[in-house]
Motif scaffolding. Structure first.
Motif, PDB file in Angstrom:
ATOM      1  N   ALA A 139      -1.755   9.494  -6.287  1.00 48.14           N
ATOM      2  CA  ALA A 139      -1.269  10.338  -5.187  1.00 48.14           C
ATOM      3  C   ALA A 139      -1.616   9.711  -3.846  1.00 48.14           C
ATOM      4  O   ALA A 139      -0.775   9.646  -2.932  1.00 48.14           O
ATOM      5  CB  ALA A 139      -1.884  11.739  -5.297  1.00 48.14           C
ATOM      6  N   MET A 140      -2.858   9.237  -3.717  1.00 53.05           N
ATOM      7  CA  MET A 140      -3.295   8.611  -2.472  1.00 53.05           C
ATOM      8  C   MET A 140      -2.440   7.392  -2.148  1.00 53.05           C
ATOM      9  O   MET A 140      -2.028   7.187  -0.999  1.00 53.05           O
ATOM     10  CB  MET A 140      -4.764   8.222  -2.571  1.00 53.05           C
ATOM     11  CG  MET A 140      -5.320   7.589  -1.307  1.00 53.05           C
ATOM     12  SD  MET A 140      -6.991   6.920  -1.516  1.00 53.05           S
ATOM     13  CE  MET A 140      -7.945   8.440  -1.758  1.00 53.05           C
ATOM     14  N   GLY A 141      -2.186   6.579  -3.167  1.00 49.69           N
ATOM     15  CA  GLY A 141      -1.357   5.391  -2.958  1.00 49.69           C
ATOM     16  C   GLY A 141       0.031   5.752  -2.445  1.00 49.69           C
ATOM     17  O   GLY A 141       0.572   5.086  -1.548  1.00 49.69           O
TER      18      GLY A 141
ATOM     19  N   ALA B 114       4.543  12.588   7.361  1.00 49.39           N
ATOM     20  CA  ALA B 114       3.843  11.636   6.508  1.00 49.39           C
ATOM     21  C   ALA B 114       2.356  11.570   6.854  1.00 49.39           C
ATOM     22  O   ALA B 114       1.495  11.578   5.968  1.00 49.39           O
ATOM     23  CB  ALA B 114       4.477  10.251   6.638  1.00 49.39           C
ATOM     24  N   ARG B 115       2.042  11.558   8.157  1.00 47.37           N
ATOM     25  CA  ARG B 115       0.646  11.436   8.594  1.00 47.37           C
ATOM     26  C   ARG B 115      -0.191  12.657   8.222  1.00 47.37           C
ATOM     27  O   ARG B 115      -1.415  12.557   8.110  1.00 47.37           O
ATOM     28  CB  ARG B 115       0.579  11.233  10.112  1.00 47.37           C
ATOM     29  CG  ARG B 115       1.200   9.938  10.600  1.00 47.37           C
ATOM     30  CD  ARG B 115       0.718   9.601  12.005  1.00 47.37           C
ATOM     31  NE  ARG B 115       0.870  10.720  12.916  1.00 47.37           N
ATOM     32  CZ  ARG B 115       1.951  10.950  13.654  1.00 47.37           C
ATOM     33  NH1 ARG B 115       2.986  10.125  13.577  1.00 47.37           N
ATOM     34  NH2 ARG B 115       2.017  11.990  14.452  1.00 47.37           N
ATOM     35  N   ILE B 116       0.464  13.789   7.992  1.00 43.44           N
ATOM     36  CA  ILE B 116      -0.274  15.021   7.682  1.00 43.44           C
ATOM     37  C   ILE B 116      -1.048  14.897   6.370  1.00 43.44           C
ATOM     38  O   ILE B 116      -1.983  15.669   6.106  1.00 43.44           O
ATOM     39  CB  ILE B 116       0.710  16.224   7.623  1.00 43.44           C
ATOM     40  CG1 ILE B 116      -0.045  17.533   7.771  1.00 43.44           C
ATOM     41  CG2 ILE B 116       1.512  16.206   6.326  1.00 43.44           C
ATOM     42  CD1 ILE B 116       0.868  18.731   7.930  1.00 43.44           C
ATOM     43  N   HIS B 117      -0.708  13.903   5.548  1.00 42.46           N
ATOM     44  CA  HIS B 117      -1.382  13.718   4.266  1.00 42.46           C
ATOM     45  C   HIS B 117      -2.673  12.906   4.394  1.00 42.46           C
ATOM     46  O   HIS B 117      -3.430  12.806   3.419  1.00 42.46           O
ATOM     47  CB  HIS B 117      -0.450  13.023   3.273  1.00 42.46           C
ATOM     48  CG  HIS B 117       0.742  13.856   2.896  1.00 42.46           C
ATOM     49  ND1 HIS B 117       0.645  14.998   2.139  1.00 42.46           N
ATOM     50  CD2 HIS B 117       2.059  13.711   3.176  1.00 42.46           C
ATOM     51  CE1 HIS B 117       1.848  15.516   1.962  1.00 42.46           C
ATOM     52  NE2 HIS B 117       2.720  14.752   2.589  1.00 42.46           N
TER      53      HIS B 117
ATOM     54  N   ALA C 188       3.740   6.101   2.202  1.00 40.69           N
ATOM     55  CA  ALA C 188       4.654   6.853   3.062  1.00 40.69           C
ATOM     56  C   ALA C 188       4.258   6.703   4.534  1.00 40.69           C
ATOM     57  O   ALA C 188       5.114   6.549   5.411  1.00 40.69           O
ATOM     58  CB  ALA C 188       4.661   8.323   2.665  1.00 40.69           C
ATOM     59  N   VAL C 189       2.952   6.738   4.799  1.00 37.17           N
ATOM     60  CA  VAL C 189       2.462   6.569   6.177  1.00 37.17           C
ATOM     61  C   VAL C 189       2.780   5.164   6.680  1.00 37.17           C
ATOM     62  O   VAL C 189       3.170   4.972   7.838  1.00 37.17           O
ATOM     63  CB  VAL C 189       0.953   6.838   6.245  1.00 37.17           C
ATOM     64  CG1 VAL C 189       0.403   6.496   7.625  1.00 37.17           C
ATOM     65  CG2 VAL C 189       0.657   8.296   5.917  1.00 37.17           C
TER      66      VAL C 189
ATOM     67  N   ALA D 290      10.399  10.214  -0.507  1.00 31.54           N
ATOM     68  CA  ALA D 290      10.245  10.054  -1.955  1.00 31.54           C
ATOM     69  C   ALA D 290       8.791   9.747  -2.301  1.00 31.54           C
ATOM     70  O   ALA D 290       8.249  10.287  -3.271  1.00 31.54           O
ATOM     71  CB  ALA D 290      11.161   8.941  -2.464  1.00 31.54           C
ATOM     72  N   TRP D 291       8.142   8.894  -1.497  1.00 34.15           N
ATOM     73  CA  TRP D 291       6.735   8.589  -1.734  1.00 34.15           C
ATOM     74  C   TRP D 291       5.871   9.833  -1.570  1.00 34.15           C
ATOM     75  O   TRP D 291       4.957  10.079  -2.371  1.00 34.15           O
ATOM     76  CB  TRP D 291       6.269   7.488  -0.783  1.00 34.15           C
ATOM     77  CG  TRP D 291       6.769   6.123  -1.133  1.00 34.15           C
ATOM     78  CD1 TRP D 291       7.727   5.406  -0.480  1.00 34.15           C
ATOM     79  CD2 TRP D 291       6.330   5.292  -2.221  1.00 34.15           C
ATOM     80  NE1 TRP D 291       7.925   4.193  -1.091  1.00 34.15           N
ATOM     81  CE2 TRP D 291       7.072   4.105  -2.156  1.00 34.15           C
ATOM     82  CE3 TRP D 291       5.388   5.452  -3.232  1.00 34.15           C
ATOM     83  CZ2 TRP D 291       6.902   3.061  -3.082  1.00 34.15           C
ATOM     84  CZ3 TRP D 291       5.209   4.429  -4.148  1.00 34.15           C
ATOM     85  CH2 TRP D 291       5.955   3.249  -4.072  1.00 34.15           C
TER      86      TRP D 291
END
Length: 212
Positions: free
Chosen positions: A170-172, A186-189, A177-178, A124-125
């Motif tokens: 978006a960054m937050g 999740a880490r791909i972001h 999520a990470v 969701a995040w």
């Protein structure tokens, strides 16, 4: 044996439906899901997986009518049987449908509701972060158009500030999520978050503060 059969048959139908959907065979997917519905006994976990897959079958970007059908299916579903993470996922899907139907404000509310129900639902995040990033991209186009037409510099500055605010949101979301879930999806972001820092300009601003 009887108990395992009651679980295996609906689970198998859902997995086959998922494969059919990803191959673009939506009619086959719905047929398989209807077979799962014919089971006399189905546990809550299988019922949720069946409902989720049925909803995703309607997520057809080429058909606005089908997406409205999927949104209606979510709205008509009885959520009282599901746990917090399952409810959160259904609200995440609702937000995705609303976003695809240009209802970004309502999608934002649905994402907010999703993480309120289950703050540890990493997907969701991530999805909420994608919405904020898309809003930043749309707003940035407005900045470029203002610059090309020579519109007021003050308005352009305000719009650029709004871009950074969307990116900070978006960054937050991505970093939350990470923090919650260290899976690769999740880490791909993280590289995207590092790229966002460049939007702060020559001096550290809201994006650097968010990342810190």
């Amino acid at each position: 044996d009887t108990l395992s059969t009651l679980h295996d048959r609906p689970w198998t139908s859902v997995r086959m439906a998922k494969t059919a959907r990803k191959q673009g065979m939506r009619d086959v997917a719905l047929l398989l899901l209807n077979q799962a519905t014919d089971e006399r006994a189905i546990n809550i976990s299988d019922a949720f997986l069946k409902l989720r897959e049925q909803i995703l079958t309607y997520y057809n970007l080429d058909s606005k009518l089908e997406r409205h059908g999927g949104l209606n299916l979510i709205n008509l579903s009885n959520l009282s049987f599901f746990d917090a993470s399952q409810k959160s996922e259904l609200f995440r899907l609702k937000a995705l449908f609303l976003q695809s139907l240009q209802g970004r404000s309502k999608a934002n509310q649905a994402f907010c509701h999703s993480v309120q129900i289950c703050p540890t639902h990493g997907r969701a995040w991530c999805s909420w972060g994608d919405l904020c990033a898309s809003l930043a991209a749309v707003t940035e186009k407005q900045v470029d158009q203002s610059a090309s037409t020579g519109d007021g510099s003050e308005a352009a500055k305000d719009t650029a500030k709004k871009v950074r605010q969307y990116l900070a949101q978006a960054m937050g979301c991505y970093l939350e999520a990470v923090r919650i879930d260290g899976h690769e999806w999740a880490r791909i972001h993280i590289p995207k978050c590092l790229w966002m820092l460049s939007k702060d300009g020559s001096t550290p601003g809201i994006l650097c503060q968010t990342f810190e």
